[in-house]
Design a protein around this motif. Structure first.
Motif, short mmCIF file in Angstrom:
data_model
loop_
_atom_site.label_atom_id
_atom_site.label_comp_id
_atom_site.label_asym_id
_atom_site.label_seq_id
_atom_site.Cartn_x
_atom_site.Cartn_y
_atom_site.Cartn_z
N PRO A 1 -0.53 -1.77 16.50
CA PRO A 1 -0.05 -2.96 17.20
C PRO A 1 1.47 -3.03 17.25
N PHE A 2 2.08 -2.58 16.20
CA PHE A 2 3.54 -2.57 16.16
C PHE A 2 4.09 -1.76 17.32
N LEU A 3 3.50 -0.59 17.50
CA LEU A 3 3.96 0.30 18.55
C LEU A 3 3.70 -0.32 19.92
N SER A 4 2.54 -0.89 20.10
CA SER A 4 2.21 -1.50 21.39
C SER A 4 3.26 -2.53 21.76
N MET A 5 3.55 -3.38 20.80
CA MET A 5 4.47 -4.48 21.08
C MET A 5 5.87 -3.94 21.34
N THR A 6 6.33 -3.06 20.45
CA THR A 6 7.69 -2.53 20.59
C THR A 6 7.87 -1.89 21.95
N ILE A 7 6.92 -1.09 22.32
CA ILE A 7 7.05 -0.35 23.59
C ILE A 7 6.98 -1.31 24.76
N ALA A 8 6.09 -2.30 24.65
CA ALA A 8 5.96 -3.25 25.75
C ALA A 8 7.29 -3.96 25.97
N ASP B 1 27.17 5.30 26.87
CA ASP B 1 27.47 3.88 26.65
C ASP B 1 26.37 2.97 27.16
N SER B 2 25.91 3.29 28.37
CA SER B 2 24.96 2.36 28.98
C SER B 2 23.61 2.37 28.27
N TYR B 3 23.43 3.31 27.34
CA TYR B 3 22.15 3.33 26.64
C TYR B 3 22.12 2.37 25.46
N ILE B 4 23.31 1.96 25.02
CA ILE B 4 23.33 1.16 23.80
C ILE B 4 22.53 -0.14 23.95
N PRO B 5 22.67 -0.86 25.07
CA PRO B 5 21.82 -2.05 25.21
C PRO B 5 20.34 -1.72 25.18
N VAL B 6 19.98 -0.54 25.69
CA VAL B 6 18.57 -0.16 25.65
C VAL B 6 18.10 -0.02 24.21
N PHE B 7 18.94 0.61 23.41
CA PHE B 7 18.56 0.75 22.00
C PHE B 7 18.49 -0.62 21.33
N VAL B 8 19.43 -1.45 21.69
CA VAL B 8 19.39 -2.81 21.14
C VAL B 8 18.07 -3.48 21.50
N MET B 9 17.67 -3.28 22.74
CA MET B 9 16.42 -3.88 23.20
C MET B 9 15.24 -3.34 22.39
N VAL C 1 15.31 -2.17 19.39
CA VAL C 1 15.36 -2.69 18.03
C VAL C 1 14.86 -4.14 18.02
N ILE C 2 15.26 -4.90 19.01
CA ILE C 2 14.79 -6.29 19.05
C ILE C 2 13.28 -6.32 19.20
N GLY C 3 12.78 -5.44 20.11
CA GLY C 3 11.34 -5.37 20.29
C GLY C 3 10.64 -5.02 18.99
N ALA C 4 11.20 -4.08 18.25
CA ALA C 4 10.59 -3.68 16.98
C ALA C 4 10.59 -4.84 16.01
#
Lengths: 636, 100, 416, 192, 502
Positions: C104-111, D2-10, D12-15
Motif C-alpha cells: 500500500p505504501f508503494l501504491s500511494m507513493t507512486i500515485a 535542477d528541474s527534477y528537484i521538485p519531482v523528488f520533493v513530490m 518524498v511528500i507522497g512517501a
C-alpha cells in the motif's frame, strides 16, 4: 622410351575410382550350402564382383607393367652418385598454397625402387582381391578397400613431396584399418585400433618433422632435400646436430613402427593374426616403412644415418633373432608366420643400414621377397582355416594328403621363407649378410659379429618354418578333415602367381636387380664410409662443406630468407641441381635469378675433385652456347 | 558534478556482484537476475563514459543492450517455465539429468 | 551551487529576512507552486470524489445515495476516514511482512508522485531583453515528463502485485496477477496512443505538448478565435482514434469498472486487497482515486488542451487556466463513474483480446498513418520545421543571466 | 537536473503521506489478534494448502510478449520526438525505416497471434490443438489450488494465543478432529 | 556509402533475415487461411528456407567476385569484405545442411514446426553479422541474435527434460558470457580514449588505428580480456567450456549439429577480427591465448576419450577443435604469418562445419521413430544394417581426426604451417600431439559402428530412407573428401584472409 605423362596419376587414382564403382555394385549374398566352399548356387552379384575385381586389378597391373616397360634403367648411362635419385615419369603441380609463393606440390616420380614396389603392390592386390571377392562376408567392401589401399600405396611410392608422401602414407592406414577391424577374428577391433594408433603416433611425429623441415628449408621437395648440392640441403644441415637428430628420430620412429623394427613391432602379431587373410596380406603390403627409410632417411639425413647405422643394425639383428625365437614357440600357425615377419623385416633393416650397395640391394630384394612369400603363406593359411576352422597346430596335421596342391604351393613359400637358394628369400637375405659383413669392417659394431648373429636367423627360420610345415601338412590326418577339398576354381589363380614370382625372383634375379641398380647407387649416401673405398665417386660430406656452401649462397645474395629463412636462389656458379629440375626443363619462377642459366647443362660430378672442394667457384663465362643436354632430373 | 570514476567504480562493483551471484546462486531466476545486473553494470558504464566524453553513443549503446536484455528475458523465462513444467523444480542442483 | 538547491537555502533566509523577497528568482519558484497546487487538488478532491461517485451512481441507478452525514451526505467520506483510522489493523497469518506493508505504501507513493509532471496552468515572464518565456505551472517541468507519467502508471502495478503476492491468499494472488497482466497489456495500447501525440507535438514535455495544441487547427487560415481552440487540440488533430484508445486504456489501467477484474468481488472476494484492513485498505482505495484523477489529468493535458480554454475569445479566456483544467479532469472522472454505472464487467479473455488484438494494432497502424500524414504536409523544400513552441522553455534561464523578470498575464502577448 | 528537484520533493511528500496512512491505524486502532482472524480469508472456508501456487502459463506469456513490445516502444519514442522537426528527405527516410522496423515487429505479432499465444479461451484452444497435434501440445497440467495433495493442517503452524472469545469456533475446536489423524499419520520418534 | 548502398551490400544478410520472417509467419498464416497447419508446413518452411539460403549464397558469391575493396556499410558499423563473405558462405552452408537434417529429424520426433527453420535462419543472420561487424556493439547485438535463436533450438524438444535442461544451461552460461562481453565493450569504449579530449569508440577499425598510433590503456586491455572471455564462451574454449557437453548431448541432434558449427564459426570469425585489431598489443594477450589453445586441445581430447555418448564425445571434440583454431588466433600476431593464419582458420572452419555437420547428420540419419541414436551402444554394428551411414560416419571421424585424404587433414596442416610460420613451434607440436590423442576416440566410434556386432539381430530395414538427411550427409562427405584431395578453395580463402589488411 618417352615417359608417359599422367601414368602415375592414373595408377594412383584409377584404383580409387574402381573402388567407388565396386562399392556401387550389388552386395553378394551370404548363403552357403552345407559342406560347400565358396558361394552357393547362382549368385549374379558375386560373379559380377569377382569379374569386376579381376578386371580392375588386371587393368591396374597392366598399367604397372606399362610403367615398368617404359622405365629406363639408366637414362644417363652414368653412375650419378651424390645428387640424390633420378626420377622418371615426373608430374609436378602446385597443390596447397602456403603463402609467399610456397606450395605443397603434387609432385610424383618413380625410380627403380619405387617401380618394383608398385609392381609388387599391383600383383599382390590382384591376387588378394580375387581371393577377397570370394569371402562370405564383406567381399564387396574388402575388394573396394583393397583397391583404395592400392591407390594409396602407389601414391606413397611415387610421392616426391614430403606432405604428399605423408598424405598417402596415412591414407593407406584407413583401408587396412577397416579391413582388419571389420572382417578379422574376435579381437579384431582392439588389434585394429592398436595398429592404427601405433602407426599414427609415428606419423604424427613425422608430420611435425616435415613441418620443421619446411620451416628451416622452405621446401617439401624430397629430391631437393636429398641432393647435397641443393640450397635446401645446405640449409637443413646447417642446423644443430641435436635438432637434426630429433628430426631424423621423428622420421625413423614412424618408419620403424611401420616396418616394424624390433621394439616397435608389438602391434604386428595382434594385427596380423586378428586380420582376415586378405587383411594380413594388406598389412604385409605396407612397405612404406622400408620405402621411407630408403627414400627419405638415407639421403636427407645422411650424417645421422652414418652415426646411427650401428644402432639400427643392432636393432635389426635383435629383431631377426627375437622374431625367430618367438615364432618357434607359437602354437598358432598364423601367429608363427606373423613373428617370422618380424624376423624377415629385421633382415631388411640390417641391409639398409649396412649402407653398402650390396646390402641395400639385398634389403630391397628381401623386402620384395617378403611381400611375395608372406602373402602366399597367409593366403594359404586362410584357405586352410576356411576349411578346417582352426589354425592351432594341435588340431591340424597331415593335410598334404587331402590337399596336395595347397601343400605344394605352401612348400614353395616355406622354402622361400627359410631362404633356400633359387627361392626369393635367398637372393634377399644373402646379400644382406654380405653387406653387413662389408659395413662391419668399417663401422664400430665389430668384425664379424653382426653377420654371424644375423646368420643364425636363417638357421632359426629353417627351424620354425619347417616345423610349421611339418605340423600342418605332414603326420597323421585327423578323421574330421578326411573329406576336405583341394584348391577351388578361384583359389588356384590366387596362389599360383605368387609361387611363380617367388621362383622368378629367386632364379631370374637380374630382371629385378637391373632396374634397381642405379637407384641403389644413387640412394646410398655419399658420406657412407662403408662404400667409400670401393666406389670411385665416394666423397665425404662433412659439416665444413655444408657451412661453406651455405656461406657461398649468402655471399652471392641470392638466398631469400622470407618467410622462414629459406634459400631458394642459387649463386651464379651453382646451378639448380638436377633433382630440382622439373620435367621439360621448366624452372619454377623464383628458383633461378638468371633466366639465361636455364639452358646451362648440369655438370655431373663424377670426379673426386669435384666433391672434395666446395662447389662455389663460379665460371666466369656462362656456358650458354653449349648445346643443352637433358638434365639429370628427367629422362627426356 | 560527480566524477566519472565514481560511476565506473559503481559499475565495476555491480558487475562483480552480478558475477559472484551467478557463480553462487542456485536458482536460475536468481542467476538470471544477476546476469541482468551485469548487463546493467555495463549500461551504467556506457552512460557514464558517454557523458564523460560528451558523446551520445554511450546512451545509445545502453538502449541497444536494453533491447537485447529484453529479448534475453523472454527467451530465458520461456526456458525456465518449460523446465519447471517438466521437472517441477528449477534448482540448478536438481536439474542434472545430463551428467557432469 | 545549483539554482534550485540555492533556493532551498534561500528559503531559510526568506523566513527570517523579508528583504530577501526582493531579489527572488520567481520562475524558479513556479515548480513549487505547481507542486503545492497539484497536491492540494489531489488530496482535496479525494473525499469529494468519493462523494461524487456515490451520488452520481445513485442518481443513475435511481436511488438516493449518501444523505445522512453532513449536508447531502458531504461529510460521509470524512466519516469513513475517521472510522478507518480507528479500525484494528489485522495482520494475517504467514504474510510476507515487509512486502505486505510495502504494497500500500508503494501504491500511494507512486500515485501521488505521478502528479508531479502535470501542468495546470502557465505563467509568462519577460526578461530584461524583452523576450517572453512561458513557464508551465507544474512540479516537474522536465523534458521526459510524458515518460515519467508512463513510468509511474506502470509502477503502480507493483503495489497491486506485491499486495497479491504477500497476502498469502489465493484470491489475492490471482487478483494481483490479473492486475499485472491487465496493466501491462493496456499500457502498450496507452503507449501507442501517447506516441501519436508525441509525433504531433514533437516533444515529451507536457507543457510543450499543451502549447503545441495552442495553434490554428491543422495550420488552416482561420480567425484568431480558433487559435488553440477545441478544434486544434490533439483529440482532433490525432484524428480521434488515439483518444478512444487512450480513454479505454486509462480505465483499464486504473482497474476501474468495466475493467475491474483484479478486484472482481463476485469471483475474487476483493482481489489483491482481500487481506487488507483499516487504513491500509483505505490507502489502496485512495491511491486508486488519486490515480483516476491524475490519469484523467494526463488525458486532459495531452488530448484536451490542458489549461487552454476551448475558444480563444472573451467569455472563455476570462476564466483562469487551472479552472479549465479542473473542469476537464472532472469530466474524465464523470466518465469513469458513468462507465461504472452503465457497463457490466468484461470477461477476462475479452479484456485481453480488446487490449492485444484490437487496440494495439489499431494504435500502431494509426501512428504510421499520422506519420505519413505529417510527412505529406511537410514542405519538400527547406531545411527543417521550426521548433514546435518556441515560447515555452523547459527550464527558465538562470538568474545569473537575466535578473529582471516580471510576471505578466499568461494570455497577454505571451507567445507568438 | 535542477528541474527534477521538485519531482523528488513530490515523491518524498507522497512517501510521507503514504507512510502516515499505512501506519496510522496501526497506531490508533485496537489490537486484538486471534488465530482465526489471522487466517487467510477464503470466503469462510478453512484455508488449505499454500497460497503460493502455480498459475496459468498465460500470465508469463503475456509478460514476455509485453517486454518485447515495450522495448519496441522505447525505440519508437525517440523517433516520434524528433520526427516532426526533420527536413523532408530525412523525414521520409526515417518514416520508411520505422515502417520497416514496425513491419518486422508486426511479423512477430502475427506469429504470436497465429500461435494462439493471446487466446485466453483455454478449453477450445486445447481441444482444437489436441485434435491437430497430440504430442506437441500435450494437455497442460490443470490449474491447481494446492488442495489436492495437501494433508491435514499442521497444528504447530497455527499460533494459538490466549483464549479470547472469537467468532465461531476456536482454533483448537476447529482442529480437534484432525489432531488424531495427524498423530496417526506421522511416524514419530516416540513410537520407536 | 549511402544507406541504399549499404543495404545493397548487406543484401545476403537481408535475404536470409526476410526469409526467416516469412518462414516464421507462413505457418500461422496457413493455419488461418487454409485451416490446416500440419501437412504442407514442412515443405513450405523448409523449401522457403532453402531458397532463401541459396539466394543469399549466390548473392554472397557474386559480391565476392564484384567487390575489389572492402565495403564499410552504415558508417563503418559493418564491413563487407572477402573475409566476412567467406564466413557467411560457411555459415550458409551449415544452415542449408541443418535445414536438410531437420526435415527428417523433426518429422521423426513429431515436432514438425516451422519455427525451427526460422530459428536456423535468424541465427545465421546473427552469425553473418558477427563476421561482418566492425563495431563492438553491432557484434554484441549479432552475438545475441545468434545465441538467442540457438538457446531456443537447444530446448526445442519440449517434451524432453534433457533438451530443456540443455537449453537452460546454455542460456544461463550464454547470458553470463554476454554480460562479460558487454562489460568488456563498455571498458573498451572508455579505454579507447588514449588521451584527454579523444572520445571513446567501439568501432574496431578506429580502435585498430588508435592502437597502431598509441599505447594501449589499462581499461582497453581489461575490456579486451572480458570480450575475449565472452567470445571464448561462445567458441567453447577451455576455461569456458563447461556448457558444451551438456548442451550438445541434451539438445536435439539436428540442433546440436547446427549450433556446434554456427556458433563456433561465428565466434571464431569475430575472434579473428577482434584479435587482429588487438594485434599491436599482443604482448598483453598472446600468452593467455596460447595457454587457452593448449588447454582446449588437451582437455577436450582427454575428456572425450572416456565418453560413451557420441554427441557428448563430439562436444568434447569440438572443444579440442576450438583449441586447434585458437592456434590461428595466436599466429595472427606475427605479420609474416597473418595471411596464412587467416586462410588456415577459414579453411578449418569450413572443414569443421562440413565434418561436424556430417557426423551429427549420421546420428540424425540413424535416429528413427523418435529414438535418438546417441551412444556407442546404439551405434554398434550399424554397418550391417546401414552400411552407407557407417562408412560415411567413418569418413567424418577420420576427417575429424585429421587423417588424410580428408579436409580435416588439410585444415590441420594449414594451421600447423601457419603456427610454425608465426614462430610458435610449441603450439604446433601441441597441435600434432593433441590430434594423436584425438585419433583414439574417433577410432572408437568407427570400431563400434563398423567392427562390433550389433547387440540384437539387425532388423530388416524396411523403413524409407531419410532422404533429406541422406542428402545432407552425402554432400558433407563428398566435400570433405573432395576438398581434402583438391583443396581448391584455399586460394580463394587466402585472398579472403588478406582482405582484412586492405
Amino acid at each position: 622410351m618417352q615417359p608417359i605423362s599422367g601414368l602415375l596419376s592414373a595408377l594412383i587414382f584409377l584404383p580409387v575410382l574402381e573402388s567407388i564403382i565396386i562399392m556401387l555394385l550389388p552386395r553378394p549374398g551370404t548363403e552357403q550350402k552345407e559342406g560347400q566352399l565358396g558361394p552357393g548356387g547362382f549368385d549374379f552379384a558375386r560373379d559380377l564382383l569377382v569379374n569386376s575385381a579381376l578386371l580392375f586389378t588386371t587393368i591396374n597391373l597392366l598399367l604397372a607393367i606399362v610403367l615398368f616397360g617404359a622405365y629406363h634403367p639408366n637414362p644417363l648411362a652414368l653412375p650419378v652418385r651424390g645428387l640424390g635419385p633420378v626420377m622418371q615419369f615426373r608430374e609436378r603441380l602446385n597443390w596447397i598454397p602456403l603463402g609467399g609463393g610456397h606450395w605443397v606440390e603434387y609432385h610424383l616420380g618413380v625410380d627403380g625402387i619405387s617401380i618394383l614396389l608398385i609392381l609388387l603392390t599391383n600383383l599382390v592386390i590382384l591376387v588378394s582381391a580375387v581371393y577377397a571377392s570370394q569371402a562370405k562376408r564383406g567381399a564387396r567392401e574388402m575388394v573396394a578397400l583393397l583397391l583404395l589401399l592400392e591407390g594409396g600405396l602407389i601414391g606413397a611410392y611415387s610421392a616426391l613431396d614430403l606432405v604428399l608422401f605423408y598424405l598417402f602414407y596415412e591414407a593407406t592406414l584407413i583401408p587396412t584399418y577397416l579391413i582388419v577391424g571389420q572382417y578379422g577374428g574376435p579381437e579384431r577391433g582392439k588389434a585394429a585400433i592398436k595398429f592404427f594408433l601405433y602407426t599414427f603416433l609415428g606419423s604424427v611425429l613425422m608430420l611435425v618433422a616435415i613441418a620443421a623441415i619446411y620451416h628451416y628449408t622452405g621446401t617439401f621437395d624430397i629430391l631437393a632435400l636429398s641432393n647435397p648440392n641443393s640450397a635446401a640441403f645446405a640449409a637443413l644441415h646447417r642446423l644443430s646436430p641435436h635438432l637434426l637428430m630429433l628430426l631424423f628420430g621423428a622420421f625413423a620412429l614412424a618408419f620403424a613402427i611401420k616396418t616394424p623394427l624390433f621394439p616397435f613391432h608389438t602391434w604386428l602379431p595382434d594385427a596380423y593374426v586378428e586380420a582376415p587373410a586378405v587383411g594380413s596380406v594388406a598389412l604385409v603390403l605396407l612397405k612404406t616403412g622400408v620405402y621411407g627409410f630408403v627414400r627419405i632417411c638415407l639421403l636427407i639425413f645422411s650424417a645421422q644415418i652414418n652415426q646411427l647405422a650401428p644402432f639400427f643394425i643392432v636393432l635389426g639383428i635383435i629383431g631377426i633373432v627375437y622374431g625367430a625365437i618367438v615364432a618357434s614357440i607359437q602354437n598358432d600357425a598364423k601367429r608363427l608366420v606373423a613373428y617370422s615377419s618380424v624376423s624377415h623385416m629385421g633382415f631388411v633393416v640390417v641391409g639398409i643400414f649396412s649402407l653398402t650397395r650390396i646390402g641395400l640391394m639385398g634389403a630391397l630384394l628381401a623386402n620384395l621377397s617378403h611381400g611375395l612369400t608372406t602373402p602366399l603363406l597367409f593366403l594359404g593359411l586362410g584357405m586352410l582355416e576356411e576349411r578346417c576352422g582352426t589354425r592351432l597346430f594341435r588340431d591340424l596335421g597331415g593335410l598334404r594328403k587331402v590337399m596336395p596342391t595347397l601343400a605344394t604351393l605352401l612348400l614353395i613359400g616355406t622354402f622361400s621363407s627359410m631362404a633356400v637358394p633359387f627361392f626369393s628369400g635367398f637372393v634377399g637375405e644373402f646379400p644382406v649378410l654380405l653387406g653387413s659383413w662389408i659395413s662391419s669392417q668399417t663401422a664400430t659394431v665389430g668384425n664379424f659379429w653382426p653377420t654371424a648373429v644375423a646368420g643364425t636367423g636363417m638357421i632359426f627360420s629353417a627351424v620354425y618354418i619347417l616345423w610349421w610345415y611339418q605340423r600342418l601338412m605332414l603326420g597323421p590326418l585327423p578323421e574330421t578333415y578326411r573329406k576336405l577339398p583341394d584348391l577351388g576354381r578361384y583359389e588356384w589363380p590366387v596362389l599360383v602367381p605368387l609361387a611363380a614370382l617367388i621362383f622368378w625372383l629367386g632364379i631370374g634375379t637380374h630382371y629385378w636387380v637391373r632396374p634397381m641398380s642405379l637407384p641403389v647407387e644413387q640412394t646410398i649416401p655419399a658420406s657412407s664410409e662403408a662404400v667409400r673405398d670401393d666406389l670411385p665417386v665416394a666423397t665425404l660430406l662433412n659439416q665444413q662443406w655444408i657451412e661453406e656452401t651455405y656461406q657461398a649462397h649468402r655471399e652471392h645474395g641470392t638466398i631469400r630468407l622470407a618467410p622462414t629463412g629459406i634459400p631458394t636462389h642459387f649463386p651464379p656458379g651453382v646451378h639448380p641441381p638436377s633433382s630440382m629440375m622439373p620435367p621439360g626443363g621448366r624452372i619454377p619462377a623464383g628458383l633461378s635469378p638468371n633466366p639465361q642459366r636455364r639452358s646451362v647443362p648440369q655438370g655431373l660430378p663424377f670426379s673426386n675433385s669435384r666433391f672434395s672442394r666446395p662447389m662455389v667457384s663460379p665460371p666466369k663465362t656462362p656456358r650458354a652456347t653449349t648445346p643443352a643436354v637433358p638434365s639429370g632430373g628427367n629422362a627426356k | 558534478m560527480v566524477p566519472t570514476s565514481y560511476y565506473l567504480v559503481l559499475s565495476a562493483l555491480l558487475f562483480i556482484i552480478g558475477t559472484a551471484g551467478v557463480l553462487v546462486r542456485r536458482n536460475p531466476i536468481q542467476i538470471f537476475m544477476c546476469v541482468e545486473l551485469m548487463l546493467n553494470a555495463a549500461n551504467i558504464a556506457f552512460v557514464a563514459l558517454g557523458r564523460h566524453f560528451g558523446q551520445i553513443n554511450g546512451q545509445m549503446y545502453a538502449i541497444f543492450s536494453l533491447a537485447v536484455a529484453a529479448a534475453e528475458v523472454s527467451v530465458g523465462l520461456g526456458i525456465i517455465v518449460a523446465i519447471f513444467r517438466l521437472r517441477e523444480t528449477i534448482n540448478i542442483d536438481e536439474v542434472n539429468l545430463l551428467k557432469q | 551551487m545549483t539554482t534550485q538547491a540555492g533556493l532551498l537555502q534561500k528559503w531559510y533566509n526568506l523566513f527570517i529576512f523579508p528583504e530577501y523577497w526582493h531579489g527572488i528568482h520567481l520562475p524558479s519558484l513556479v515548480p513549487y507552486l505547481g507542486l503545492v497546487g497539484i497536491l492540494a487538488f489531489a488530496l482535496g478532491m479525494l473525499p469529494f470524489l468519493i462523494w461524487i461517485e456515490r451520488v452520481v451512481v445513485a442518481l443513475m441507478q435511481d436511488r438516493i445515495g449518501p444523505n445522512r452525514v453532513g449536508p447531502r451526505g458531504l461529510m460521509q467520506p470524512a466519516a469513513d476516514v475517521i472510522k478507518l483510522f480507528f479500525k484494528e489493523d489485522i495482520r494475517p497469518r504467514d504474510v510476507d511482512r515487509f512486502l505486505y506493508f510495502l504494497a500500500p505504501f508503494l501504491s500511494m507513493t507512486i500515485a501521488i508522485s505521478a502528479g508531479a509532471v502535470l501542468p495546470w496552468g502557465s505563467i509568462a515572464f519577460r526578461d530584461a531583453a524583452g523576450r517572453v518565456f512561458l513557464v508551465p505551472i507544474t512540479a516537474g517541468n522536465i523534458n521526459v515528463a510524458l515518460l515519467y507519467a508512463l513510468a509511474m502508471s506502470s509502477l503502480s502495478v507493483y503495489g497491486l502485485v506485491l499486495a497479491g503476492w504477500s497476502s498469502n491468499n489465493k484470491y489475492s494472488l490471482l487478483g494481483g496477477l490479473r492486475a499485472s497482466a491487465q496493466v501491462i497489456s493496456y499500457e502498450l495500447a496507452m503507449g501507442v496512443a501517447l506516441l501519436c501525440v508525441v509525433l504531433l507535438a514533437g516533444s515529451l514535455n507536457l507543457g510543450q505538448i499543451v502549447e503545441a495544441q495552442n495553434q490554428l487547427p491543422f495550420g488552416w487560415h482561420l480567425p484568431a478565435l480558433f487559435k488553440g481552440s477545441l478544434f486544434s487540440w490533439f483529440w482532433l488533430q490525432s484524428l480521434v482514434v488515439p483518444v478512444v484508445i487512450y480513454t479505454i486504456a486509462m480505465v483499464a489501467e486504473t482497474n476501474r469498472p468495466p475493467f475491474d477484474l483484479p478486484e472482481a468481488e463476485s469471483e475474487l472476494v476483493a482481489g489483491y486487497h482481500t487481506e487488507y484492513s483499516a487504513m491500509k485498505f483505505a490507502t489502496f482505495f485512495a491511491a486508486e482515486y488519486i490515480n483516476m484523477l491524475l490519469i484523467s489529468g494526463l488525458n486532459a493535458t495531452i488530448f484536451w488542451g490542458g489549461w487552454l480554454p476551448p475558444f480563444n475569445c472573451v467569455p472563455f479566456t476570462l476564466i483562469p487556466g487551472f479552472v479549465w483544467f479542473g473542469i476537464k479532469i472532472m469530466m474524465g472522472i464523470y466518465l469513469y463513474v458513468w462507465l461504472r454505472a452503465s457497463l457490466p464487467r468484461l470477461r477476462y479473455d475479452a479484456l485481453m483480446q480488446l487490449g492485444w488484438k484490437r487496440m494495439l494494432p489499431i494504435g500502431l497502424i494509426w501512428l504510421f498513418l499520422l506519420g505519413g500524414y505529417s510527412l505529406l504536409r511537410t514542405p519538400k523544400t527547406g531545411t527543417a520545421l521550426p521548433a514546435p513552441t518556441p515560447s515555452i522553455v523547459p527550464t527558465p534561464p538562470t538568474p545569473r543571466h537575466s535578473i529582471q523578470f516580471m510576471p505578466i498575464s499568461a494570455r497577454q502577448g505571451g507567445g507568438k | 537536473m535542477d528541474s527534477y528537484i521538485p519531482v523528488f520533493v513530490m515523491i518524498v511528500i507522497g512517501a510521507l503521506i503514504a507512510f502516515v496512512m499505512v501506519f496510522g491505524s496501526a497506531l490508533l486502532g485496537p489490537k486484538k489478534p486471534g488465530a482465526v482472524k489471522a487466517s487467510p480469508y477464503e470466503c469462510g472456508m478453512t484455508p488449505v494448502g499454500s497460497a503460493r501456487e502455480r498459475f496459468p502459463i498465460k500470465f508469463y506469456l503475456v509478460a514476455m510478449i509485453f517486454i518485447v513490445f515495450d522495448v519496441e516502444t522505447i525505440f519508437l519514442y525517440p523517433w516520434a520526438v524528433n520526427y516532426r522537426h526533420l527536413p523532408y528527405a530525412l523525414k521520409a527516410f526515417n518514416y520508411i525505416e520505422m515502417v520497416i522496423f514496425v513491419a518486422i515487429l508486426f511479423a512477430g505479432y502475427l506469429y504470436i497471434l497465429g500461435k494462439g499465444a493471446l487466446d485466453w479461451g483455454e478449453e477450445e484452444a486445447v481441444a482444437e490443438a489436441l485434435k491437430r497435434d497430440p504430442i506437441v501440445l500435450a494437455p497442460r497440467p490443470a490449474i491447481r489450488f494446492g488442495n489436492e495433495n495437501s494433508g491435514p493442517v499442521d497444528l504447530e503452524k497455527i499460533p494459538v494465543g490466549p483464549r479470547v472469545p472469537v467468532y465461531g469456533a476456536s482454533a483448537q475446536e476447529l482442529c480437534q478432529p484432525l489432531e488424531q489423524t495427524t498423530v496417526r499419520l506421522l511416524p514419530t520418534g516416540e513410537e520407536r | 556509402m549511402t544507406n541504399s548502398q549499404s543495404l545493397h551490400a548487406l543484401l545476403p544478410v537481408l535475404i536470409v533475415g526476410i526469409t526467416g520472417i516469412l518462414v516464421m509467419i507462413a505457418e500461422p498464416c496457413m493455419s488461418w487461411w487454409w485451416q490446416d497447419r500440419r501437412a504442407p508446413s514442412r515443405w513450405l518452411s523448409s523449401s522457403l528456407s532453402l531458397i532463401g539460403i541459396g539466394l543469399a549464397a549466390c548473392y554472397a558469391v557474386a559480391q565476392i567476385n564484384a567487390y575489389a575493396r572492402n565495403i564499410y556499410a552504415f558508417n563503418g558499423a559493418l564491413v563487407i569484405d572477402h573475409f566476412s563473405l567467406s564466413v557467411s558462405l560457411v555459415l550458409l552452408t551449415s544452415a542449408a545442411l541443418a535445414v536438410l537434417l531437420a526435415m527428417n529429424y523433426l518429422e521423426e520426433h513429431k515436432l514438425n514446426l516451422g519455427e525451427y527453420y526460422a530459428l536456423i535462419l535468424f541465427s545465421t543472420v546473427g552469425g553473418m553479422l558477427m563476421a561482418m561487424a566492425n563495431d563492438l556493439i553491432v557484434l554484441f547485438v549479432a552475438l545475441e541474435t545468434l545465441s538467442l535463436a540457438l538457446y531456443v533450438m537447444a530446448g526445442f524438444l519440449r517434451t524432453s527434460a534433457r533438451s530443456e535442461e540443455a537449453a537452460l544451461k546454455y542460456f544461463l552460461l550464454g547470458a553470463f558470457a554476454a554480460g562479460f562481453f558487454l562489460y568488456g565493450t563498455a571498458l573498451i569504449y572508455g579505454g579507447s580514449a588514449q588521451a584527454a579530449g579523444m572520445g571513446g569508440t567501439t568501432s574496431l577499425s578506429e580502435i585498430a588505428f588508435r592502437l597502431q598510433h598509441g599505447e594501449p590503456t589499462f581499461l582497453l586491455m581489461a575490456g579486451m580480456a572480458l570480450v575475449l572471455i565472452g567470445l571464448g564462451f561462445k567458441a567453447a574454449l577451455v576455461p569456458f567450456h563447461m556448457w558444451t557437453p551438456d548442451v550438445y548431448e541434451g539438445a536435439p541432434t539436428s540442433a546440436s549439429a547446427y549450433m556446434a558449427c554456427t556458433a563456433k564459426v561465428a565466434a571464431f570469425a569475430a575472434l579473428l577480427r577482434f584479435l587482429w585489431v588487438m594485434a599491436p598489443a599482443h604482448a598483453f594477450w598472446i600468452g593467455a591465448v596460447e595457454i587457452i589453445a593448449v588447454l582446449s586441445m588437451f582437455v577436450g581430447n582427454l575428456l572425450a576419450i572416456t565418453q560413451e555418448n557420441v554427441k557428448r564425445m563430439l562436444a568434447y571434440s569440438s572443444i579440442a577443435h576450438a583449441g586447434y583454431l585458437t592456434t590461428a588466433l595466436a599466429a595472427i600476431t606475427s605479420t609474416s604469418a597473418q595471411g596464412a593464419a587467416f586462410s588456415a582458420a577459414l579453411f578449418y572452419l569450413l572443414a569443421y562445419t562440413l565434418m561436424t555437420m556430417g557426423a551429427f547428420g549420421v546420428l540424425v540419419y540413424l535416429s528413427r521413430r523418435g529414438h535418438d541414436c546417441q551412444t556407442l551402444t546404439d551405434l554398434r554394428g550399424i554397418v550391417q544394417r546401414e552400411p552407407i551411414a557407417a562408412y560415411l560416419l567413418a569418413i567424418f571421424m577420420l576427417s575429424l581426426g585429421g587423417i588424410p585424404p580428408t579436409m580435416g587433414f588439410v585444415g590441420k596442416w594449414l594451421l600447423f604451417v601457419a603456427t610454425l610460420q608465426a614462430g610458435l613451434p610449441g603450439l604446433a607440436i601441441a597441435l600434432a600431439l593433441a590430434s594423436l590423442i584425438a585419433a583414439y576416440y574417433y577410432l572408437r566410434v568407427i570400431w563400434a559402428a563398423c567392427f562390433q556386432e550389433p547387440l540384437e539381430a539387425a532388423p530388416a530395414s524396411s523403413e524409407p530412407l531419410p532422404t533429406w538427411a541422406t542428402a545432407s550427409i552425402c554432400i558433407s562427405a563428398v566435400f570433405t573428401l573432395l576438398l581434402g584431395i583438391v583443396p581448391v578453395f584455399v586460394n580463394t580463402l587466402m585472398t579472403a584472409g588478406r582482405s582484412m589488411f586492405r
